[in-house]
Structure formats: C-alpha cells, structure tokens
Design an enzyme around this catalytic site. Structure first.
Site, PDB file in Angstrom:
ATOM      1  CE  LYS A  22      50.141  31.780  -2.579  1.00  0.00           C
ATOM      2  NZ  LYS A  22      51.204  30.932  -3.120  1.00  0.00           N
ATOM      3  CG  ASN A  23      48.602  28.169  -3.671  1.00  0.00           C
ATOM      4  OD1 ASN A  23      49.311  29.086  -4.091  1.00  0.00           O
ATOM      5  ND2 ASN A  23      48.865  27.529  -2.539  1.00  0.00           N
ATOM      6  NE  ARG A  93      58.735  25.356  -5.988  1.00  0.00           N
ATOM      7  CZ  ARG A  93      59.380  24.438  -6.690  1.00  0.00           C
ATOM      8  NH1 ARG A  93      60.662  24.534  -6.870  1.00  0.00           N
ATOM      9  NH2 ARG A  93      58.732  23.412  -7.205  1.00  0.00           N
ATOM     10  CB  CYS A 117      61.735  27.568  -2.026  1.00  0.00           C
ATOM     11  SG  CYS A 117      60.819  26.516  -0.945  1.00  0.00           S
ATOM     12  NE  ARG A 122      57.992  24.282  -3.013  1.00  0.00           N
ATOM     13  CZ  ARG A 122      57.160  25.320  -3.039  1.00  0.00           C
ATOM     14  NH1 ARG A 122      57.570  26.495  -2.618  1.00  0.00           N
ATOM     15  NH2 ARG A 122      55.930  25.189  -3.479  1.00  0.00           N
ATOM     16  N   PRO A 123      61.560  19.676  -5.835  1.00  0.00           N
ATOM     17  CG  PRO A 123      61.544  17.369  -5.558  1.00  0.00           C
ATOM     18  CD  PRO A 123      61.506  18.652  -4.787  1.00  0.00           C
ATOM     19  CB  ILE A 124      59.723  20.261 -11.253  1.00  0.00           C
ATOM     20  CG1 ILE A 124      61.057  20.451 -11.967  1.00  0.00           C
ATOM     21  CG2 ILE A 124      59.337  21.514 -10.493  1.00  0.00           C
ATOM     22  CD1 ILE A 124      60.934  21.324 -13.193  1.00  0.00           C
ATOM     23  CG  ASP A 125      60.854  14.205  -9.161  1.00  0.00           C
ATOM     24  OD1 ASP A 125      60.599  15.205  -8.447  1.00  0.00           O
ATOM     25  OD2 ASP A 125      60.615  13.053  -8.787  1.00  0.00           O
ATOM     26  CG  LEU A 126      56.578  13.668  -8.733  1.00  0.00           C
ATOM     27  CD1 LEU A 126      55.706  13.898  -7.501  1.00  0.00           C
ATOM     28  CD2 LEU A 126      56.664  12.176  -9.050  1.00  0.00           C
ATOM     29  CG  ASP A 308      50.318  26.068   1.830  1.00  0.00           C
ATOM     30  OD1 ASP A 308      51.531  25.813   1.930  1.00  0.00           O
ATOM     31  OD2 ASP A 308      49.713  26.076   0.737  1.00  0.00           O
ATOM     32  NE  ARG A 400      55.876  34.833  -3.189  1.00  0.00           N
ATOM     33  CZ  ARG A 400      56.461  33.667  -3.324  1.00  0.00           C
ATOM     34  NH1 ARG A 400      57.485  33.360  -2.563  1.00  0.00           N
ATOM     35  NH2 ARG A 400      56.049  32.801  -4.212  1.00  0.00           N
TER      36      ARG A 400
HETATM   37  N1  EPU Z   1      57.480  16.862  -4.974  1.00  0.00           N
HETATM   38  C1  EPU Z   1      58.343  15.984  -5.573  1.00  0.00           C
HETATM   39  N2  EPU Z   1      58.484  16.029  -6.930  1.00  0.00           N
HETATM   40  C2  EPU Z   1      57.790  16.912  -7.704  1.00  0.00           C
HETATM   41  C3  EPU Z   1      56.903  17.807  -7.085  1.00  0.00           C
HETATM   42  C4  EPU Z   1      56.764  17.758  -5.720  1.00  0.00           C
HETATM   43  O1  EPU Z   1      58.960  15.160  -4.904  1.00  0.00           O
HETATM   44  O2  EPU Z   1      57.954  16.889  -8.924  1.00  0.00           O
HETATM   45  C5  EPU Z   1      57.315  16.845  -3.521  1.00  0.00           C
HETATM   46  C6  EPU Z   1      57.617  18.192  -2.895  1.00  0.00           C
HETATM   47  O3  EPU Z   1      58.998  18.352  -2.622  1.00  0.00           O
HETATM   48  C7  EPU Z   1      56.776  18.144  -1.647  1.00  0.00           C
HETATM   49  C8  EPU Z   1      55.536  17.374  -2.096  1.00  0.00           C
HETATM   50  O4  EPU Z   1      55.953  16.625  -3.242  1.00  0.00           O
HETATM   51  O5  EPU Z   1      57.427  17.401  -0.657  1.00  0.00           O
HETATM   52  C9  EPU Z   1      54.358  18.235  -2.467  1.00  0.00           C
HETATM   53  O6  EPU Z   1      54.744  19.233  -3.393  1.00  0.00           O
HETATM   54  P1  EPU Z   1      53.731  19.878  -4.435  1.00  0.00           P
HETATM   55  O7  EPU Z   1      54.275  19.710  -5.814  1.00  0.00           O
HETATM   56  O8  EPU Z   1      52.351  19.404  -4.180  1.00  0.00           O
HETATM   57  O9  EPU Z   1      53.822  21.422  -4.084  1.00  0.00           O
HETATM   58  P2  EPU Z   1      53.685  22.615  -5.109  1.00  0.00           P
HETATM   59  O10 EPU Z   1      52.696  22.265  -6.126  1.00  0.00           O
HETATM   60  O11 EPU Z   1      55.028  23.066  -5.550  1.00  0.00           O
HETATM   61  C10 EPU Z   1      51.698  23.793  -3.917  1.00  0.00           C
HETATM   62  C11 EPU Z   1      51.422  25.139  -3.336  1.00  0.00           C
HETATM   63  C12 EPU Z   1      52.201  25.310  -2.051  1.00  0.00           C
HETATM   64  C13 EPU Z   1      51.789  24.192  -1.087  1.00  0.00           C
HETATM   65  C14 EPU Z   1      51.990  22.824  -1.750  1.00  0.00           C
HETATM   66  C15 EPU Z   1      51.500  21.669  -0.903  1.00  0.00           C
HETATM   67  C16 EPU Z   1      50.975  26.470  -5.285  1.00  0.00           C
HETATM   68  C17 EPU Z   1      51.386  27.573  -6.172  1.00  0.00           C
HETATM   69  N3  EPU Z   1      51.807  26.159  -4.296  1.00  0.00           N
HETATM   70  O12 EPU Z   1      53.097  23.744  -4.175  1.00  0.00           O
HETATM   71  O13 EPU Z   1      51.810  26.562  -1.510  1.00  0.00           O
HETATM   72  O14 EPU Z   1      52.536  24.275   0.086  1.00  0.00           O
HETATM   73  O15 EPU Z   1      51.297  22.781  -3.004  1.00  0.00           O
HETATM   74  O16 EPU Z   1      50.142  21.786  -0.653  1.00  0.00           O
HETATM   75  O17 EPU Z   1      49.909  25.906  -5.446  1.00  0.00           O
HETATM   76  C18 EPU Z   1      52.049  28.537  -0.278  1.00  0.00           C
HETATM   77  O18 EPU Z   1      50.974  28.919  -0.770  1.00  0.00           O
HETATM   78  O19 EPU Z   1      52.621  29.124   0.679  1.00  0.00           O
HETATM   79  C19 EPU Z   1      52.702  27.354  -0.838  1.00  0.00           C
HETATM   80  C20 EPU Z   1      53.979  27.082  -0.657  1.00  0.00           C
END
Ligand code: EPU
Length: 430
Positions: A22-23, A93, A117, A122-126, A308, A400
């Site tokens: 899925k991811n 997300r 969530c 779950r920030p997106i600052d990066l 996960d 999902r």
């Molecule tokens: N983070 C930041 N800033 C950002 C982005 C992330 O501080 O801009 C932090 C997050 O809060 C977290 C860490 O960095 O503490 C990792 O977050 P990441 O961005 O890697 O997570 P994501 O890309 O939003 C994906 C998967 C998640 C999985 C995570 C970690 C998808 C669609 N989602 O989320 O999958 O838990 O990576 O491996 O790929 C799931 O499938 O159930 C699921 C939640």
C-alpha cells in the site's frame, strides 16, 4: 459499517500471498501526475486508501481505471486542475503525496493540509523544507498549502527531523526534483523499500536518480517523463502481520510472493520470541512449537524494525513468558491499541514512548474497537488466540491497508467472519 467476529484458539496453518505494498502504491499513483503519457501499475490491491487516491487523481484531471486483474491505468487529460480538497485529504494523510508531482509538473498546487492523526502529530515541515530548497514558494492559506513553483530548480537539502527521515516526504520531494532543472542533493533521505520503489518507478519513467536505497539521493532534472508499467514491491507489513499470526497462534504460516530481505528486522524478532523462521527467494515461513519468550522491540526507520508492525508485535509478546519492553522511536504516541488489548486481559504499562508488557498465559475474547489501521491488526491477532469470542469494530481502518484480510486468515484456518455492525454509530463510546 462492518465488524469482525473471531472465535480464538486455532493454530494457523498454510500459505498466503502478500499483496503489493500500500505504501508504495499510493505515492506511485501520485507520480503518474508527472507525465501526460499513460501509466500502468500492476497488481494494485483493492484497498479503501487506493480508492481515495484514485478519487483525488480524478479531481486532478487524471482518467484512472482499476481493472479486473488489479492493474491501474492512468492518463492525464487535464493539467489545469491543481487542487486536492480537504474532504478527500482529511481521510488519508498520504494524499499529501500529490503536492510534489503537482509542483514538479504543473508548477502550482493547492493541497489541503493533512493535519494530525489518531496516533499523534504528523507534521509535514520536512516536505515543505525540501520543496523550498527547490525554489518553490509555499503559503498556508485557509488550511491549504498553496504552492508556486514557477522557478523550480535543483537544490541541496537535509531531510532529517527529530525522528529520523520522512518516508512520504522523501518521495514527495523526489517527485518534484525529477523535473526541476539542475541537480538536487537530498541528504538523510528515507531508505524504506517503498521510497526505493517510487525512485525506481520514476527512473522507469525516464528520471535520472542516483543513490537509490541510500540516505543520499542525487537527482539530475530532466525536461519530460514518459509513461511506464510497473509492479510495486510486496507489502512487508502485511507479510509481517501474517508471520506474527503464526507466532501468536502457535501455527505455521508461509507468506509467498514477499521479499525476505525487506523483513530481516522482523524475522530476527520472530526468532527472538521463540519462532522458527525459514526463508527462500520470495517466501518466508514462520512456525512456533514452544511457549513464546519475552523480547524487546524498538521501532526505527528502515532497515530497523517497522513502526507499522509495533502493535502486532505487542499482541504477540502479551502471551510471552516474561517482560518485554516495546520502544516506539518513530511515533512516540502510537499506543492506541494498549487500552483495547487490556480489555482482553493483557498487562501493559505505558511509560513515555515505551510499553512494558508483562506476559500472561491466556487472553480473553472481548468486544474491542479498532482505532487505526495497525492497531486493528493487533486486535485481530489477539482475537485469533483469545479464549472465546472477540468482536473487532470499526474495521474500516483495517480495510484501508489489508486486502481481504479475513479471507486470507480463513484460508489459514482462522474462525473469523465479517458481519454488518448493526450497533455501530449509536454513540456507545461518546
Ligand atoms: N516527521 C516530521 N516532519 C515531517 C514528516 C515527518 O517530524 O515533515 C516525523 C513524523 O512525525 C514521524 C517521523 O518523522 O515521527 C516519520 O514520519 P514519516 O514522514 O516517515 O511518516 P509518513 O511518511 O507520514 C509513512 C507511512 C506510515 C508509516 C511511516 C513510518 C505511508 C503512506 N505512510 O508515513 O504508514 O508508519 O511512514 O514508517 O507511506 C501505515 O501504513 O499504517 C502507516 C501509518
């Protein structure tokens, strides 16, 4: 709404096939925005998140067809549309993954801010840091990220945050960088197989990316990408969940069509709790004959143990001999499953980002409520081994990310049924 009714106590035996990840599929579908030529993604599972992504793509002027054989074909017919609306983005997300391709190809975007969530912020600052390093101008207006990338160009960036890199952030920035003029250097890129998959798909579309699978990605921008046909990697989280099902029920399960090399951290922990693990080129089998042993689990970015699968492993060690410490280093608040597992007679104490699990001899079936996708899977696993009947409500979370989970489990001998939940929505937990 549906619920699962599970009669516990059957040791699962047999073989299942992993679906594709899925991811991977979600960002790959978003990547098809980067070309006007048709693309074909093979073996796409019928998940509600996939349905949501296809709806978003249609809103962005893409014709999409999910065919009988599982393949999804896409063709961009209108490149003037640049808005991913709140009503769609708030349900998933991963919708944020359209931001990169929109900035890369259409040079403007209006994408709803995804928000937090159930398992914490779950920030997106990066993501935003990366786009800005490529010269994009971004504003937050009325809950939307409004981007202008007319002067997109290669840039250098560091994508590390307090919890490591970012999976969708790396994919997102990569999808913009492939069409930015000049060279982009992404340091502290996520190395997850799903990120590698996005990079490999982009290469199949004509992108020039070096260092795939390493924390440093180098991208040489190209003017155009073309269509491609691609089969995403198998779902390591789904595979790990079925292996954990063998572990918790004391059975033997072989997961076919998976990638053992993507599951090393998981198979190592399965052995630590007392399972026997065998692997072949594209399969992993897990069996358990003795009592489960306590073992600590620490989640980390890939190739570490995946967050996960944290909830599912917590269910497993609930029945182990001894005390296990589960440390969550990716999402420190991802412990929504604890209170429901406690209803099933498990003994868990949460301390900061750790859960201390005192193993018990048996779990008791109980009515429980799924709070998110992986927490739901953990409750199903506990239900498979609990004495008596467990009902897991709100399994739309599970739908999902797991394709026909109950059918795969039934095939392994589990007594699990999907039934309509007549009582849902009556406000019993308000
Ligand atoms: N983070 C930041 N800033 C950002 C982005 C992330 O501080 O801009 C932090 C997050 O809060 C977290 C860490 O960095 O503490 C990792 O977050 P990441 O961005 O890697 O997570 P994501 O890309 O939003 C994906 C998967 C998640 C999985 C995570 C970690 C998808 C669609 N989602 O989320 O999958 O838990 O990576 O491996 O790929 C799931 O499938 O159930 C699921 C939640």
């Amino acid at each position: 709404m549906d619920k699962f009714v599970i009669e516990g106590g059957v040791a699962l035996r047999g073989e299942v096939e992993a679906s594709v990840a899925k991811n991977s599929v979600l960002p790959l579908l978003a990547a098809t925005l980067l070309t006007r030529e048709p693309c074909r993604i093979l073996d796409v599972p019928r998940l509600s998140d996939v349905g949501t992504m296809l709806t978003i793509l249609r809103a962005l002027g893409v014709e999409c067809l999910h065919e009988e054989d599982g393949s999804v074909t896409t063709r961009v017919v209108d490149e003037t549309k640049c808005e991913a609306p709140y009503k769609l983005v708030r349900t998933m997300r991963a919708s944020i993954c359209v931001l990169g391709p929109l900035l890369g190809r259409r040079r403007r975007a209006r994408v709803s801010f995804p928000g937090g969530c159930v398992f914490g912020p779950r920030p997106i600052d990066l993501h935003l840091r990366g786009f800005r390093a490529l010269g994009a101008e971004l504003e937050l207006e009325g809950g939307y990220i409004v981007g202008d990338a007319r002067s997109l160009r290669g840039g250098e960036m560091y994508l590390g945050g307090p919890f490591g890199s970012t999976v969708t952030g790396t994919a997102n920035v990569l999808m913009a960088a492939v069409l930015a003029e000049g060279t982009t250097l992404i340091d502290m890129a996520a190395c997850e197989p799903e990120v590698q998959d996005v990079a490999n798909f982009l290469v199949a579309m004509g992108a020039d990316i070096r260092g795939i699978g390493t924390p440093t990605l180098e991208v040489h921008g190209v003017a155009e990408l073309h269509g491609a046909t691609y089969r995403p990697v198998p779902d390591r989280i789904e595979a790990g969940t079925f292996l954990a099902a063998a572990a918790i029920t004391g059975g033997t399960v072989t997961v076919r069509k998976c990638r053992p090399d993507h599951l090393r951290a998981v198979t190592e922990r399965l052995q630590a709790v007392g399972c026997r693990v065998k692997t072949g080129e594209d399969w992993v089998s897990c069996s358990r004959h003795a009592r489960l042993q306590a073992a600590d689990v620490t989640t980390l970015p890939y190739p570490g143990f995946p967050t996960d699968l944290q909830a599912q492993f917590m269910s497993v060690v609930c029945l182990a001999d001894g005390v296990s410490v589960i440390t969550e280093k990716v999402y420190p608040e991802r412990f929504m499953h604890i209170s429901e597992l406690e209803r099933m007679r498990s003994r868990i104490r949460k301390e900061g980002n750790c859960a201390i699990v005192h193993g018990t001899d048996w779990l008791s079936g109980a009515p429980v409520i799924a709070s998110d996708l992986r927490a739901s899977a953990a409750l199903v696993l506990a239900g498979l081994v609990a004495e008596g009947k467990t009902t897991v409500r709100r399994i739309y979370h599970l739908d999902r990310g797991y394709e026909r989970m109950e059918r795969k489990l039934q095939h392994l001998g589990a007594r699990i049924e999907r039934v309509r939940d007549e009582d849902e929505g009556k406000g019993e937990d308000s």
